[in-house]
Design a protein around this motif. Structure first.
Motif, PDB file in Angstrom:
ATOM      1  N   ALA A 149      31.036   8.290  26.605  1.00 25.64           N
ATOM      2  CA  ALA A 149      32.387   8.254  26.539  1.00 25.64           C
ATOM      3  C   ALA A 149      32.995   9.606  25.861  1.00 25.64           C
ATOM      4  O   ALA A 149      32.333  10.050  24.764  1.00 25.64           O
ATOM      5  CB  ALA A 149      32.951   7.022  26.031  1.00 25.64           C
ATOM      6  N   VAL A 182      35.594  10.828  23.409  1.00 23.23           N
ATOM      7  CA  VAL A 182      36.772  10.126  22.315  1.00 23.23           C
ATOM      8  C   VAL A 182      38.034  11.099  22.293  1.00 23.23           C
ATOM      9  O   VAL A 182      37.796  12.432  22.236  1.00 23.23           O
ATOM     10  CB  VAL A 182      35.980  10.071  20.844  1.00 23.23           C
ATOM     11  N   ARG A 215      33.114  -0.974  21.580  1.00 25.45           N
ATOM     12  CA  ARG A 215      32.256  -0.180  21.165  1.00 25.45           C
ATOM     13  C   ARG A 215      32.739   1.093  22.027  1.00 25.45           C
ATOM     14  O   ARG A 215      32.892   0.950  23.372  1.00 25.45           O
ATOM     15  CB  ARG A 215      31.077  -0.451  20.973  1.00 25.45           C
ATOM     16  N   LYS A 216      32.132   2.138  21.556  1.00 25.15           N
ATOM     17  CA  LYS A 216      32.223   3.494  22.344  1.00 25.15           C
ATOM     18  C   LYS A 216      31.015   3.464  23.366  1.00 25.15           C
ATOM     19  O   LYS A 216      29.965   3.406  22.716  1.00 25.15           O
ATOM     20  CB  LYS A 216      32.611   4.668  21.459  1.00 25.15           C
ATOM     21  N   PHE A 241      37.356   6.991  25.358  1.00 21.96           N
ATOM     22  CA  PHE A 241      37.648   6.188  24.258  1.00 21.96           C
ATOM     23  C   PHE A 241      38.726   6.425  23.246  1.00 21.96           C
ATOM     24  O   PHE A 241      38.366   7.388  22.874  1.00 21.96           O
ATOM     25  CB  PHE A 241      36.159   5.961  23.250  1.00 21.96           C
ATOM     26  N   THR A 273      41.286   6.148  20.257  1.00 23.58           N
ATOM     27  CA  THR A 273      41.499   5.707  18.942  1.00 23.58           C
ATOM     28  C   THR A 273      42.774   6.350  18.207  1.00 23.58           C
ATOM     29  O   THR A 273      43.191   7.143  18.740  1.00 23.58           O
ATOM     30  CB  THR A 273      40.075   5.820  18.008  1.00 23.58           C
ATOM     31  N   ASP A 311      38.698   2.750  27.545  1.00 19.82           N
ATOM     32  CA  ASP A 311      38.635   1.809  26.480  1.00 19.82           C
ATOM     33  C   ASP A 311      39.036   2.429  24.957  1.00 19.82           C
ATOM     34  O   ASP A 311      39.407   3.452  24.962  1.00 19.82           O
ATOM     35  CB  ASP A 311      37.046   1.449  26.056  1.00 19.82           C
ATOM     36  N   GLY A 312      39.339   1.518  24.282  1.00 22.25           N
ATOM     37  CA  GLY A 312      39.776   1.846  22.758  1.00 22.25           C
ATOM     38  C   GLY A 312      40.486   0.714  22.240  1.00 22.25           C
ATOM     39  O   GLY A 312      40.595  -0.553  22.751  1.00 22.25           O
TER      40      GLY A 312
END
Length: 226
Positions: free
Chosen positions: A201, A203, A196-197, A148, A150, A8-9
Motif C-alpha cells: 500500500a 501511505v 494495518r497497512k 493507506f 493516516t 484503508d486507514g
C-alpha cells in the motif's frame, strides 16, 4: 482498464471524502464499507442488541441476514447513499452514538465475515473505489492499487468535531478525541481483520494535505492503468 482501488486507514482521515472524489474523477463506483458497519450498528441499537453488557451477536445476525443493505446512487449529490430495508439512513449513522458503538460491532467475527462477502460481490466487476479498515488486506488483497491514509490524532479529532457541530451534534471536542483514540485501539488490536497497512500500500499522511491534494496523489498513481 478498470481496477479495484482499496483505501484503508484510521478513522476521520477523510477516506470517504477522498474516495468519493476519486471515484467521480474516474467514473468508478464508490463503496463506503464504513457506512455498512455503521448501518449494522444502527440496526443493533434499534433492535436493542447493543448494551453495556455487550453485543448480542446471534440475535443481531439473525436479523441482519434478513435485512437488505444496499447503496443507492444520488444524482444530485453525485455519490451513493446507504439504505437499510429501503430507508435512507445516511444521516442517522453519522452521529456520535453510532461512532461510540461501531468498533464494538465491527470487531465481531460473524459481522465482519457477512459484510466482507457482500463487499466482495460488489467488487466483482471491478471499476470501484472501496474504503474501510481491511480492504487491501482482507477484502481485496489482490487489489491493483492500495492506499493507506493516516493523520495526527489531533487533526482527525478537529475535523470530526467540526463535522458533528455542523450537523447540530452537541458532542464536545474531548469526547470526539476520546472516541477516535478508542476506535484506533479497537481497530488495530481486534483479532478479526485488524487495521494495518498492506505491504504494497502507498501511505498518504494527510495531516497537512487538502482533499484536492490527496485526490491528485491517487489519480497520479492511476496513470499506469489508463
Amino acid at each position: 482498464m478498470s481496477i479495484i482501488i482499496a483505501i484503508d486507514g484510521y478513522s476521520s482521515t477523510g477516506k470517504s471524502t477522498t474516495a468519493k472524489a476519486v471515484a467521480q474523477a474516474l467514473g468508478y463506483v464508490y463503496i463506503d464499507t464504513g457506512a455498512m458497519y455503521r448501518a449494522v450498528t444502527y440496526l443493533a441499537l434499534e433492535k436493542g442488541f447493543a448494551s453495556t453488557s455487550g453485543i448480542e451477536v446471534k440475535a443481531l445476525m439473525k436479523v441482519l441476514r434478513k435485512t437488505d443493505i444496499k447503496f443507492v446512487y444520488n444524482a444530485t449529490l453525485g455519490f451513493s447513499e446507504i439504505y437499510l430495508d429501503g430507508k435512507n439512513i445516511e444521516n442517522e449513522i453519522r452521529g456520535i452514538e453510532i461512532a461510540n458503538w461501531v468498533s464494538e460491532v465491527a470487531k465481531q467475527p460473524e459481522v465482519r465475515t457477512y459484510l466482507v462477502n457482500l463487499q466482495r460481490k460488489m467488487g466483482e466487476q471491478k471499476g470501484i473505489v472501496m474504503d474501510g479498515r481491511d480492504i487491501g488486506t482482507t477484502v481485496f488483497p489482490n487489489a491493483e492499487l492500495k492506499i493507506f491514509m493516516t493523520a495526527s490524532e489531533q487533526v482527525r479529532a478537529e475535523r470530526r468535531y467540526k463535522e458533528l457541530k455542523a450537523k447540530g451534534d452537541n458532542a464536545s471536542f474531548e469526547e470526539v478525541l476520546a472516541n477516535i483514540q478508542h476506535r484506533d485501539h479497537i481497530d488495530t488490536t481486534r483479532k478479526e481483520s485488524p487495521l494495518r497497512k498492506a505491504d504494497d500500500a502507498v501511505v498518504i499522511d494527510n495531516t497537512h494535505l487538502t482533499i484536492e491534494e490527496q485526490v491528485q496523489k491517487i489519480l497520479s498513481l492511476m496513470e499506469k492503468y489508463q
